[in-house]
Write a protein that holds these residues in place. Structure first.
Motif, mmCIF file in Angstrom:
data_model
loop_
_atom_site.group_PDB
_atom_site.id
_atom_site.type_symbol
_atom_site.label_atom_id
_atom_site.label_comp_id
_atom_site.label_asym_id
_atom_site.label_seq_id
_atom_site.Cartn_x
_atom_site.Cartn_y
_atom_site.Cartn_z
ATOM 1 N N THR A 1 18.084 30.000 1.931
ATOM 2 C CA THR A 1 17.462 29.056 3.095
ATOM 3 C C THR A 1 17.972 28.607 3.340
ATOM 4 O O THR A 1 17.765 28.590 4.623
ATOM 5 C CB THR A 1 16.467 28.728 2.369
ATOM 6 O OG1 THR A 1 16.999 27.365 1.848
ATOM 7 C CG2 THR A 1 15.075 29.491 1.861
ATOM 8 N N LEU B 1 20.650 29.492 4.299
ATOM 9 C CA LEU B 1 21.777 29.833 5.332
ATOM 10 C C LEU B 1 20.879 30.427 6.193
ATOM 11 O O LEU B 1 21.322 30.134 7.346
ATOM 12 C CB LEU B 1 22.522 31.389 4.901
ATOM 13 C CG LEU B 1 23.457 31.168 3.740
ATOM 14 C CD1 LEU B 1 23.962 32.764 2.861
ATOM 15 C CD2 LEU B 1 24.752 30.014 4.243
ATOM 16 N N ILE B 2 19.702 30.438 5.999
ATOM 17 C CA ILE B 2 19.244 31.191 7.137
ATOM 18 C C ILE B 2 18.581 30.108 8.508
ATOM 19 O O ILE B 2 19.294 29.882 9.537
ATOM 20 C CB ILE B 2 18.140 30.675 6.456
ATOM 21 C CG1 ILE B 2 16.866 33.254 5.849
ATOM 22 C CG2 ILE B 2 16.194 31.262 7.904
ATOM 23 C CD1 ILE B 2 16.385 33.211 5.369
ATOM 24 N N VAL B 3 18.877 28.900 7.509
ATOM 25 C CA VAL B 3 18.385 27.737 8.190
ATOM 26 C C VAL B 3 19.493 27.409 9.103
ATOM 27 O O VAL B 3 19.893 26.857 10.187
ATOM 28 C CB VAL B 3 18.345 25.727 7.605
ATOM 29 C CG1 VAL B 3 18.713 25.130 8.233
ATOM 30 C CG2 VAL B 3 16.841 26.068 7.158
ATOM 31 N N LEU B 4 20.948 27.626 8.721
ATOM 32 C CA LEU B 4 22.490 27.246 9.335
ATOM 33 C C LEU B 4 22.358 28.716 10.197
ATOM 34 O O LEU B 4 22.715 28.438 11.561
ATOM 35 C CB LEU B 4 23.363 27.855 8.180
ATOM 36 C CG LEU B 4 23.799 26.048 7.616
ATOM 37 C CD1 LEU B 4 24.903 26.450 7.493
ATOM 38 C CD2 LEU B 4 24.009 25.726 8.635
ATOM 39 N N MET B 5 22.100 29.944 10.312
ATOM 40 C CA MET B 5 22.544 31.418 11.066
ATOM 41 C C MET B 5 21.412 31.174 12.062
ATOM 42 O O MET B 5 21.337 31.849 13.224
ATOM 43 C CB MET B 5 22.879 31.803 10.378
ATOM 44 C CG MET B 5 23.449 32.306 8.914
ATOM 45 S SD MET B 5 24.547 33.219 9.335
ATOM 46 C CE MET B 5 23.884 34.705 9.412
ATOM 47 N N VAL B 6 19.696 30.583 12.072
ATOM 48 C CA VAL B 6 18.720 31.243 12.604
ATOM 49 C C VAL B 6 18.583 30.181 13.745
ATOM 50 O O VAL B 6 19.214 29.100 13.465
ATOM 51 C CB VAL B 6 17.519 31.452 12.219
ATOM 52 C CG1 VAL B 6 16.822 31.804 12.952
ATOM 53 C CG2 VAL B 6 17.249 32.698 10.320
#
Lengths: 290, 261, 408
Positions: B96, B98-103
């Motif tokens: 999560t 990574l998601i918060v960083l990438m989205v």
């Protein structure tokens, strides 16, 4: 007892579960569903149109132009930001009088709000602003009405501003990386008779690979999402020359309320970012070490 | 030879210094310039009296402090639960991050905008605060830190009959102070400067924060550059103060890779 | 337990008795855009006046801002809520009237139609959906000092395109630091407004009379665009904001602007030596048609108190209240004909130019897809101004794009 403690553990952890579900996962799924519909704010009927929005996007010259500008922005800023940040870091790594002072000064643009930076530069870059005057003084031939009002220079000047702003931040990341390099390596290098340049080339650079990867990935993700600068300084003009991907999403989604269409555009950008990050990982062939 | 190198180095450092600092210096200078050309504070009095800068300053401070307090509490709770293996699936939770960083935020902003409207929270403090009360990067910062603390302290306290809450907040939390300080400063700075969400999720002056106010003021005919720069100075000074006081923690935090701008 | 229930009874009684007075009052909400500290008291005074006349009514004022008031209204309407009375910019009306969010007031305002100006933007398919309140138009401002510096009579008033062009060129030739005409650069929602007066004054139009096709490919449109581009060469191209800065600095001879510039001159440069003129026409005998915009008031189609809401609108728009409002706000163009011809009003310097200009001004065509049409028109002017396309090509491309948008 154990089960009871587990349950309490989940309770402790619930703030992130809730936040993640409500403000990240739900929106991600929801906007994907939206992207398959023709949902618009003021029209009452909503239809499934499958991939209709996606095919429409690729024949929309504004969207294609915005993608092109986003790519120019990313590809044109990252090498400069990275090299300048590395240069700053190497310059400020050794101990000397005033090191902390210079580090703080170089870092200052990064802690300033982007809105403020954009306001300052929209004046400095305009006709009669200091950057414009300086360009005239050193014999460059800047556009008569200022850098932001010419379609040839607007995007590049905003890119320049971004490089200026971000270098100090990535400098700190490089400094962190430099500190992890064991001194023995350099000593061994010196004994083997390596010059300063050789030490830099064969010790420092390879050791900095993980940090560099991290910086490039983070910076591409950020640069792909450039918005505030555009909103404050040019609103996408002149002649769409600064119209970037995220600005397209903002215009179609939150100005014209074409939610379905805007969500599709957002997803295409997301796919590009994810793909680009993946390729960068593969190219540099290093694992995630942050 | 050595001295020549040193002079050259200081010369390069000085040139870069001017380039890096001049725009901010220019902002300060212009904000203090009166319409007649002399030094004055009238631009500041003007923006506070005619443009509700007091209100924007208050909003920025309130939102910044509440979000920071929320992050201290919640990141600590979540980070602790992860560190002490009270929650399974650490790997999933790491994704999560990574998601918060990438989205890209623009992909979630339209649904959040619709959601806030449906919940009646559009244009309110709740819209500015709720999504940011806890962040995964902070959670993993705390997790890392708690794992370095010995479990024996907590066990001893438990044997003494201390309750869960007491152990958590009276024993472990004080020990985490250095990590929490880094977290707090970074959350505050990021939040103070944030633009996109406050810009899209609020509309009235009542809930406007400083960055949003500044961006919108540029479009007004009734405000001049000196006043605009005075407003910018108001937005910059608190952060500059935080930075000068907590320089060490900030730099430590960034180099720990725990900073998402 | 008993004690608690007594307490609850007491508290609920208290609440009921306090709320009783208010519960009988009818609540009407009005969303408006007047947050400025200078004008808000006037709005409040007008509302208080209305409440005095209707003792059973309570008007709730909600402030919107130009930054995203439009969004807020759109969201409120689409979710079925929204105020009873709403202030709308003239070019937003079709968007809401075509989607049935506004009350049809055609049969109720019959005799008002002769007493107020500019009903066109409020009309959709021959029905009226909004009431004109505050109008605004653009006129030509001239710097008299620069005119005399350039050897022209400072009282000179450019009547035709040639007049303006040569006066502007003479000033522009005075040096690198002075400019003739101040023209807008690529600025969204601003640039096209500067071109339209020339298009319209030349007999051109954006859409055909039936609204079914675009007429930007007409010779009149081309002539107007070519003239506009030629005029822009004799001066400075910049953002509206910086143009007005430069005009106040005495750097620009002519600039097209609205009544807000009067306000700014009053405040920042009270002694500034300038004059105001109607927008010049192609040749003598043509009408000077400028760009107009305005604030309109409409009733929410879902409002439970439609009659009262309309009464409130009529109260706000009454000649007396318009004079009160416009004098305080330094607005030159009330919608009421009686207010506009009031002597106190005409005595304000330069207001006469605005009032005269408005008589022959036009608003952008009322069309539900106007936002998109505007975008294409703006693109045409922009690409010609930046020489990305020839004027012919720019206009033909815009025509084709807009025709596409007009297809049902």
């Amino acid at each position: 007892m154990n089960r009871y403690r587990r349950y309490k553990g989940w309770l402790l952890f619930s703030p992130w579960i809730l936040t993640f579900l409500i403000f990240w996962l739900f929106p991600l799924v929801y906007s994907f569903i939206l992207s398959l519909t023709d949902y618009r704010l003021l029209s009452p009927d909503v239809d499934w149109i499958g991939l209709g929005n996606y095919t429409r996007l690729f024949s929309d010259s504004d969207f294609v132009a915005s993608l092109k500008n986003s790519f120019i922005f990313v590809i044109g800023t990252i090498p400069f930001t990275t090299v300048i940040a590395l240069f700053f870091a190497v310059l400020l790594n050794e101990r000397f009088r005033g090191r902390t002072f210079f580090r703080a000064a170089y870092f200052m643009p990064s802690i300033t709000a982007m809105v403020v930076i954009a306001l300052i530069f929209s004046n400095l870059l305009a006709r009669g602003g200091y950057v414009h005057l300086l360009a005239q003084m050193i014999g460059l031939d800047p556009p008569a009405n200022g850098f932001l009002l010419s379609e040839k220079t607007a995007l590049f000047s905003i890119m320049g501003m971004d490089i200026w702003m971000a270098s100090g931040y990535y400098m700190l990341l490089f400094l962190g990386g430099l500190q992890t390099i064991p001194n023995e390596l350099y000593e061994a290098g010196r004994i083997a008779g390596a010059s300063r340049w050789q030490q830099f080339r064969y010790i420092t650079l390879p050791m900095l690979k993980p940090v560099t990867l991290f910086i490039i990935v983070i910076n591409s993700i950020k640069s792909f999402q450039v918005f505030v600068e555009i909103f404050v300084m040019t609103k996408g003009g002149p002649l769409n020359s600064t119209f970037t991907g995220v600005y397209f999403v903002y215009e179609t989604g939150l100005r014209q309320f074409d939610f379905g269409y805007a969500s599709a555009a957002a997803y295409i950008l997301f796919a590009i970012i994810a793909l680009a990050s993946l390729i960068q990982f593969k190219l540099l062939k290093t694992g995630w070490t942050a | 030879m050595m001295t020549f190198r040193r002079i050259l180095k200081y010369f390069i450092l000085g040139v870069i210094f001017v380039i890096m600092v001049f725009p901010l210096f220019w902002m300060f200078a212009l904000s203090l310039k009166s319409s007649g050309g002399g030094l004055t504070l009238e631009n500041f009095t003007y923006i506070f009296s005619a443009n509700k800068f007091g209100r924007y300053l208050f909003n920025s401070a309130l939102v910044g402090l509440v979000v920071t307090a929320g992050n201290i509490l919640f990141c600590f709770m979540c980070g602790y639960a992860l560190a002490r293996r009270r929650v399974i699936g650490e790997k999933i939770w790491f994704y999560t991050v990574l998601i918060v960083l990438m989205v890209p935020v623009h992909i979630v902003i339209i649904p959040i905008y619709i959601l806030m409207n449906k919940l009646g929270m559009y244009d309110s403090y709740a819209a500015l605060i709720l999504p940011w009360l806890v962040n995964p990067i902070g959670i993993f910062l705390i997790r890392q830190y708690v794992s370095t603390l010995p479990v024996s302290l907590e066990e001893a306290a438990r044997i003494d009959g201390a309750g869960e809450m007491r152990i958590l907040f009276k024993i472990v939390m004080p020990l985490c102070r250095p990590a929490l300080a880094i977290l707090a400063i970074q959350v505050f700075m990021t939040n103070w400067n944030s633009f996109l969400f406050p810009f899209i999720l609020t509309s009235s002056e009542q809930y406007r924060t400083l960055p949003v106010a500044l961006a919108l003021l540029l479009g007004y005919q009734s405000i001049n550059w000196s006043q605009l720069m005075a407003g910018s100075v108001v937005a910059v000074i608190p952060i500059l103060a935080v930075f000068l006081v907590f320089q060490k923690q900030i730099i430590a935090g960034i180099t720990a890779g725990a900073f998402k701008q | 337990m008993k004690r608690y229930s007594i307490l609850i009874c007491l508290v609920s009684l208290l609440i009921l008795s306090c709320g009783g007075d208010k519960a009988q009052k009818i609540k009407i909400s009005w969303w408006n855009f007047w947050t400025d500290a200078n004008i808000k008291p006037v709005v409040e005074q007008i509302v208080a006046d209305f409440e005095r006349q209707h003792s059973d009514v309570d008007v709730e004022l909600v402030d919107l801002t130009w930054a995203d008031g439009h969004d807020k209204i759109a969201i409120a309407f689409s979710s079925g809520s929204g105020p009873d009375v709403v202030e709308l910019g003239s070019d937003w009306i079709p968007e809401f009237s075509s989607t049935a969010h506004l009350m049809d007031i055609t049969d109720i305002i019959d005799n008002d139609r002769d007493r107020y100006l500019m009903w066109d933007p409020a009309v959709y398919q021959d029905r009226v959906y909004a009431f004109p309140w505050i109008l605004g138009t653009r006129i030509l401002f001239a710097n008299k000092d620069l005119l005399s510096q350039a050897g022209t009579d400072p009282e000179f008033s450019p009547k035709t395109w040639d007049d303006l062009y040569s006066a502007s060129k003479t000033i522009n030739d005075q040096g690198d630091d002075v400019f003739g005409f101040g023209s807008n650069s690529a600025e969204r929602h601003r640039l096209y407004k500067k071109f339209l007066p020339f298009l319209w004054s030349n007999g051109g139009s954006i859409l055909s009379d039936d609204g079914k096709s675009c007429r930007l490919d007409s010779p009149e449109a081309l002539e107007a665009l070519q003239y506009y581009l030629k005029l822009c060469e004799t001066g400075l191209t910049d953002t509206q904001r910086r143009l007005e800065d430069a005009f106040l600095d005495g750097k620009i001879g002519f600039v097209i602007s609205g009544d807000w510039l009067l306000k700014r001159i009053d405040r920042e440069k009270p002694g500034f030596n300038f004059s105001t003129h109607l927008i010049p026409v192609p040749h003598e005998g043509y009408h000077s048609i400028s760009f107009a915009g305005g604030e309109y008031l409409a009733v929410n189609a879902q409002s439970p108190h439609k009659e009262l809401a309309l009464e409130l609108i009529k109260h706000i728009c009454s000649p007396e209240n318009q004079i009160l409002f416009c004098l305080k706000n330094r607005t030159a163009n009330p919608s009421s004909i009686a207010a506009a011809s009031d002597t106190a009003f005409l005595a304000q310097p330069h207001f006469d130019t605005f009032i005269m200009q408005l008589e022959t001004s036009r608003m952008s065509p009322a069309h539900p897809r106007w936002v998109y049409i505007e975008g294409k028109l703006e693109k045409a002017v922009e690409s010609a101004l930046y020489k990305a396309k020839t004027p012919q090509q720019a206009l033909i491309d815009a025509k084709n794009d807009i025709d596409e948008l007009l297809k049902p």
